[in-house]
Design an enzyme around this catalytic site. Sequence first.
Site, PDB file in Angstrom:
ATOM      1  N   CYS A 157      44.474  46.230  55.003  1.00  0.00           N
ATOM      2  CA  CYS A 157      44.342  46.947  56.274  1.00  0.00           C
ATOM      3  C   CYS A 157      43.290  48.059  56.226  1.00  0.00           C
ATOM      4  CB  CYS A 157      45.689  47.505  56.717  1.00  0.00           C
ATOM      5  SG  CYS A 157      46.624  48.364  55.432  1.00  0.00           S
ATOM      6  N   HIS A 250      44.729  53.492  60.746  1.00  0.00           N
ATOM      7  CA  HIS A 250      44.061  53.940  59.532  1.00  0.00           C
ATOM      8  C   HIS A 250      42.689  54.505  59.894  1.00  0.00           C
ATOM      9  CE1 HIS A 250      47.237  52.361  57.257  1.00  0.00           C
ATOM     10  NE2 HIS A 250      46.651  51.379  56.597  1.00  0.00           N
TER      11      HIS A 250
END
Length: 354
Positions: A157, A250
Site C-alpha cells: 500500500c 498513506h
Amino acid sequence: MTGSANEGSDRRIPVAVLGATGAVGQTFVRLLDGHPLFRLAEVAASERSAGQSYREAASWREGTLPDAIGELIVKTCDPEVVESRIVFSALDASAALSVEQAFARAGAVVLSNARSHRMDADVPLVIPEVNPDHLALIDLQRSERGWPGAIVTNANCAVTVVALALAALRETFGVRSVFVATLQALSGAGYPGVASLDAIGNVVPYIGGEEEKIQIELTKLYGTLTESGIEHASIPVTAHANRVPVVNGHTACLSVALERTAPVPEIEAALSSWTGADVCTGLPSAPEQPTIVLDEPNRPQPRLDVDAGNGMSVVIGRVRPDPIFDVRLVALSHNTVRGAAGGSILNAEVMGRL
C-alpha cells in the site's frame, strides 16, 4: 445495486474473496458489490468462520452490508470448495503462501493483496497504469510451475502511492534516486491493528518490513520484462516508514533526483496530465485521473483528499524545488482501496482486456 449474490440471468463473472471477514477482505466485498463485470458469488475465511452467514462471521465496518451478501455462507479457503475461477485474496501472508498456490494449481486466477509472492521471479507485481506489460509473466509462471491458474499481485500500500507519484516523473524526466518518508494510516495494520494507547497522540517510527518493501518493490515495478523474468530497475531508494493516528490514507513525502531537471511548472504539468497505460482507460475501477495535483500549500490531507477518484487517485501537492535533490512533493492515496482491494480489482479488469 445490492443484489450481487443473486445469479438469475446475471452474466457477470462469478468471483470469490478469500479472507473475506478481515479489514481488506471487507473492502473487497464492498467494492465488488454491484461491480459491472464481476459478481461476488462466494466468500471464504478461516474454518472458525466457515458455515456461518457472512453477516454472522464478519464484524462489518464498511458502511451498510448488502442483504444478499450478508446471507452468503462463508466457505473454507479450499479450491475444492470454492468454485469461482477468479479469486481475490485478502489472506494474511502466513496463510496466503500455500493457499494461493493451491488455488493456482486448481486452475484459478488469484489476484493477491498479500506480500507472499510479490517478489517471486515469475509472479507479476502490477500497478496497471504503470506496468501492465508485466502480466505477460503469467505465461512463464504457468510454464515453470506447471499449473493452469495464476497468481498476480498488487504492490504494498505504501509502495503504490510512491510508484504512482513517481510514474510521470520517471517517464518524462527520468529518476536517478528517491528519498521517501511515509506517514501510514492505522487501517494499514488491519483490525484491531495498533493499540489505542500506542496510536493516539503519537507517531510510531517503525513498521516491520515496510521500508524494505518500498525499496525493493519499486525496483521490480519499474523493471524491464525479459524472457526469464523482470530485470529490476537500478533506482536507489531510501525510505522511512511511520505509523500515524490517521484512519485511512498513506502520505508520502518525497525528494527526487531527476535525470533531467525542470522547473516546477513543467513538473506539475507532467504530473497533472499523466494518465498511465491506455489499457486502463474506461475500466470500472480506473480513475479518470490517476494523479491529481493541488495548488493549495497545505494539501493533500487524508481527511480532505483520501477519497479522490473513488479512492483510486493519488493526490499530489507541495511540488517545489529541493536543495539537495531536484524536486520534492507530498503524495496521498487510500491505502485499503488503491493500495489494496481496489488495486487487485483493477488488475483483474485489465487482465480481461489483454
